[in-house]
Design an enzyme around this catalytic site. Structure first.
Site, PDB file in Angstrom:
ATOM      1  N   HIS A 111     -44.498 -75.914  19.442  1.00 50.75           N
ATOM      2  CA  HIS A 111     -45.045 -74.977  18.443  1.00 50.75           C
ATOM      3  C   HIS A 111     -44.145 -74.863  17.210  1.00 50.75           C
ATOM      4  O   HIS A 111     -44.244 -73.896  16.469  1.00 50.75           O
ATOM      5  CB  HIS A 111     -45.275 -73.596  19.071  1.00 50.75           C
ATOM      6  CG  HIS A 111     -46.421 -73.567  20.052  1.00 50.75           C
ATOM      7  ND1 HIS A 111     -46.699 -72.502  20.867  1.00 50.75           N
ATOM      8  CD2 HIS A 111     -47.383 -74.503  20.345  1.00 50.75           C
ATOM      9  CE1 HIS A 111     -47.771 -72.764  21.619  1.00 50.75           C
ATOM     10  NE2 HIS A 111     -48.188 -73.975  21.328  1.00 50.75           N
ATOM     11  N   THR A 120     -44.640 -68.664  31.269  1.00 49.49           N
ATOM     12  CA  THR A 120     -45.775 -68.737  30.339  1.00 49.49           C
ATOM     13  C   THR A 120     -47.010 -68.145  31.002  1.00 49.49           C
ATOM     14  O   THR A 120     -47.209 -68.307  32.215  1.00 49.49           O
ATOM     15  CB  THR A 120     -46.053 -70.173  29.847  1.00 49.49           C
ATOM     16  OG1 THR A 120     -47.257 -70.174  29.069  1.00 49.49           O
ATOM     17  CG2 THR A 120     -46.170 -71.190  30.975  1.00 49.49           C
TER      18      THR A 120
HETATM   19  N1  APR Z   1     -39.160 -64.557  33.814  1.00 47.88           N
HETATM   20  C1  APR Z   1     -40.292 -65.256  34.072  1.00 47.88           C
HETATM   21  N2  APR Z   1     -41.480 -64.958  33.498  1.00 47.88           N
HETATM   22  C2  APR Z   1     -41.519 -63.928  32.639  1.00 47.88           C
HETATM   23  C3  APR Z   1     -40.381 -63.138  32.334  1.00 47.88           C
HETATM   24  C4  APR Z   1     -39.150 -63.498  32.965  1.00 47.88           C
HETATM   25  N3  APR Z   1     -38.009 -62.826  32.733  1.00 47.88           N
HETATM   26  N4  APR Z   1     -40.753 -62.182  31.445  1.00 47.88           N
HETATM   27  C5  APR Z   1     -42.048 -62.366  31.194  1.00 47.88           C
HETATM   28  N5  APR Z   1     -42.533 -63.413  31.901  1.00 47.88           N
HETATM   29  C6  APR Z   1     -43.880 -64.005  31.903  1.00 47.88           C
HETATM   30  C7  APR Z   1     -45.045 -63.047  31.765  1.00 47.88           C
HETATM   31  O1  APR Z   1     -45.497 -62.597  33.038  1.00 47.88           O
HETATM   32  C8  APR Z   1     -46.094 -63.930  31.079  1.00 47.88           C
HETATM   33  O2  APR Z   1     -46.852 -64.637  32.044  1.00 47.88           O
HETATM   34  O3  APR Z   1     -43.917 -64.808  30.736  1.00 47.88           O
HETATM   35  C9  APR Z   1     -45.245 -64.951  30.294  1.00 47.88           C
HETATM   36  C10 APR Z   1     -45.280 -64.765  28.800  1.00 47.88           C
HETATM   37  O4  APR Z   1     -46.573 -64.993  28.379  1.00 47.88           O
HETATM   38  P1  APR Z   1     -46.983 -64.922  26.829  1.00 47.88           P
HETATM   39  O5  APR Z   1     -46.425 -63.688  26.213  1.00 47.88           O
HETATM   40  O6  APR Z   1     -48.460 -65.116  26.766  1.00 47.88           O
HETATM   41  O7  APR Z   1     -46.218 -66.158  26.184  1.00 47.88           O
HETATM   42  P2  APR Z   1     -46.616 -67.701  26.142  1.00 47.88           P
HETATM   43  O8  APR Z   1     -47.242 -68.137  27.414  1.00 47.88           O
HETATM   44  O9  APR Z   1     -45.408 -68.405  25.681  1.00 47.88           O
HETATM   45  O10 APR Z   1     -47.682 -67.720  24.998  1.00 47.88           O
HETATM   46  C11 APR Z   1     -48.124 -68.949  24.506  1.00 47.88           C
HETATM   47  O11 APR Z   1     -49.062 -67.908  22.604  1.00 47.88           O
HETATM   48  O12 APR Z   1     -48.948 -66.422  20.853  1.00 47.88           O
HETATM   49  C12 APR Z   1     -48.803 -67.697  21.239  1.00 47.88           C
HETATM   50  O13 APR Z   1     -47.647 -69.301  20.054  1.00 47.88           O
HETATM   51  C13 APR Z   1     -47.447 -68.238  20.931  1.00 47.88           C
HETATM   52  O14 APR Z   1     -46.205 -69.899  22.077  1.00 47.88           O
HETATM   53  C14 APR Z   1     -46.941 -68.716  22.261  1.00 47.88           C
HETATM   54  C15 APR Z   1     -48.231 -68.953  23.023  1.00 47.88           C
END
Ligand code: APR
Ligand code: ZN
Length: 306
Positions: free
Chosen positions: A142, A236
Site C-alpha cells: 500500500h 489483518t
Molecule cells: N496482534 C494481532 N492482531 C491485532 C492486534 C495485535 N496486537 N491488534 C489488532 N489486531 C487485529 C484486529 O483484530 C484486526 O483484525 O488487527 C486487525 C486490524 O485490522 P484493520 O484495522 O482492518 O487493518 P488492516 O487489515 O491492515 O486493513 C487493511 O485497510 O484501511 C485500509 O489501507 C488500509 O492497509 C489498510 C487496509
C-alpha cells in the site's frame, strides 16, 4: 504450537501477510475498531483520490498526523521476529527447507523495514545486501507514508522524505483534534502552501495507495503468493482486497495458513492454525520457540496501545 513448528520445518516458500495489527503493539491505531477515527472522520474515507481532489488540505493534515505518529514509534517484537526471517541464516535455522521468505505488508508506517535494517546491521550485513534483501523480502503493497508523489502524471516523481513537518503550513496541525477546535476553525491550507513536487512544482501527494488505486508490485506479490506453501496472516482483518484473498490462494493450492490475531472473528474455518492474542507476544515464540533473538529496542507491551 508444535503443529505449527512442524509445518515451519517442512515449508519451502513462506509468505507473511500483515496488516495494522502488526503495528498495534507499537502504538499505531488500527483502522477497524477503536482508533479508526481522526478528528470526526473515518480514516478510510480520507484514503481515496476523491477525498484528496476535493480537499487536499484536509487529506495532507491527516497524513501529516500519521507521519508524525509513525515517526515517534518503534518496531515491536513481532516486526523484529518477521525481520529476522529475512536474514537467510536465521530462516535456515527455523525453517531448514525454506527457499524463500517474503513479507507482504499492507502497512505504510515503514516499521517493518526499520526493524529489518536494525536486525541486518546486527548481523553485519553490508549496506548493499541490506538494500537487496529489503527489496526482495519486504513488499509494502500500500505504498509508504514517507514517500511523496507528484500529482502530475507526466512528471510522476516519487521520493522518500522523512522531514517533519514536510512543509511549514502543516506544522502543529497534528495537535488539532475535534475536541480542541470547532470544525470551521480547522485550518484550510492553500494548495500552494502544501507539499510541492521538487522537480516540477506541481502539488505533491502522499506516496500511498488509496482505495480504487492499483497496489504496488502486483506481479511480484502474485508470484510469491502462488508459490507459497505457508502463509502467516498477522494482524489483518482480511477485509481489503486483494490482500484479503491471499490466504485462500495459499490454502487452495494445498498450503498451510497460520493466523495471528487478537480477534477470532477473522479466523475462518478450515485448515487454519490460529493463534489468538497479540502478535507481538505470540509470533516470536511461535517462530523461534525458546530461542527468540534478542531485540533490545523492541517496544514493550506496556508502551503499546490496542
Ligand atoms: N496482534 C494481532 N492482531 C491485532 C492486534 C495485535 N496486537 N491488534 C489488532 N489486531 C487485529 C484486529 O483484530 C484486526 O483484525 O488487527 C486487525 C486490524 O485490522 P484493520 O484495522 O482492518 O487493518 P488492516 O487489515 O491492515 O486493513 C487493511 O485497510 O484501511 C485500509 O489501507 C488500509 O492497509 C489498510 C487496509
Ligand atoms: Zn512533478
Amino acid at each position: 504450537m508444535e503443529a505449527f513448528q512442524e509445518i515451519l520445518k517442512r515449508s519451502k516458500n513462506i509468505v507473511a501477510i500483515a496488516g495494522a495489527g502488526l503495528s498495534a503493539g507499537s502504538g499505531i491505531p488500527t483502522f477497524r475498531g477503536a482508533g479508526g477515527l481522526w478528528r470526526k472522520y473515518d480514516a478510510i474515507s480520507l484514503a481515496t483520490p476523491e477525498a484528496f481532489r476535493s480537499d487536499p488540505s484536509l487529506v495532507w493534515q491527516f497524513y501529516h498526523y500519521r507521519r508524525t505518529i509513525a515517526g515517534q514509534k518503534s518496531p515491536n517484537a513481532a516486526h523484529y521476529a518477521l525481520a529476522s526471517l529475512s536474514i537467510p541464516s536465521v530462516l535456515k535455522r527455523v525453517a531448514p527447507n525454506a527457499e524463500s521468505f517474503t513479507l507482504v505488508t499492507q502497512n505504510i508506517d515503514g516499521l517493518s523495514t526499520r526493524a529489518f535494517r536494525e536486525v541486518a546491521q546486527r548481523h553485519s550485513l553490508s549496506e548493499r545486501d541490506i538494500d537487496n534483501l529489503t527489496r526482495d523480502t519486504i513488499i509494502e503493497m500500500h505504498g509508504r507514508l514517507f514517500d511523496v508523489l507528484c500529482t502530475d502524471s507526466s512528471c510522476g516523481h516519487r521520493e522518500h522524505n522523512t522531514t517533519n513537518p514536510i512543509c511549514p503550513a502543516l506544522a502543529g496541525t497534528e495537535e488539532i483534534t475535534e475536541r480542541h477546535h470547532e470544525i470551521d476553525e480547522w485550518p484550510a491550507i492553500a494548495p500552494l502552501d502544501l507539499p510541492r513536487c521538487p522537480k516540477c512544482d506541481a502539488l505533491a501527494r502522499p506516496g500511498v495507495v488509496w482505495f480504487g488505486e492499483g497496489i504496488q508490485r502486483t506481479y511480484t506479490i502474485d508470484s510469491v503468493v502462488e508459490k507459497a506453501d505457508l502463509a502467516l496472516v498477522v494482524g489483518t482483518s482480511s477485509t481489503v482486497y486483494p490482500a484479503s484473498g491471499y490466504q485462500s490462494i495459499v490454502a487452495e493450492s494445498g498450503g498451510n495458513v497460520a493466523v495471528f490475531n487478537i480477534d477470532d472473528d477473522t479466523i475462518s474455518s478450515g485448515r487454519h492454525l490460529s493463534f489468538i492474542g497479540k502478535c507481538e507476544d505470540i509470533l516470536p515464540t511461535a517462530l523461534f520457540g525458546a530461542d527468540v533473538p534478542e531485540h533490545p529496542k523492541a517496544v514493550k507491551g506496556d508502551e503499546s496501545c490496542t
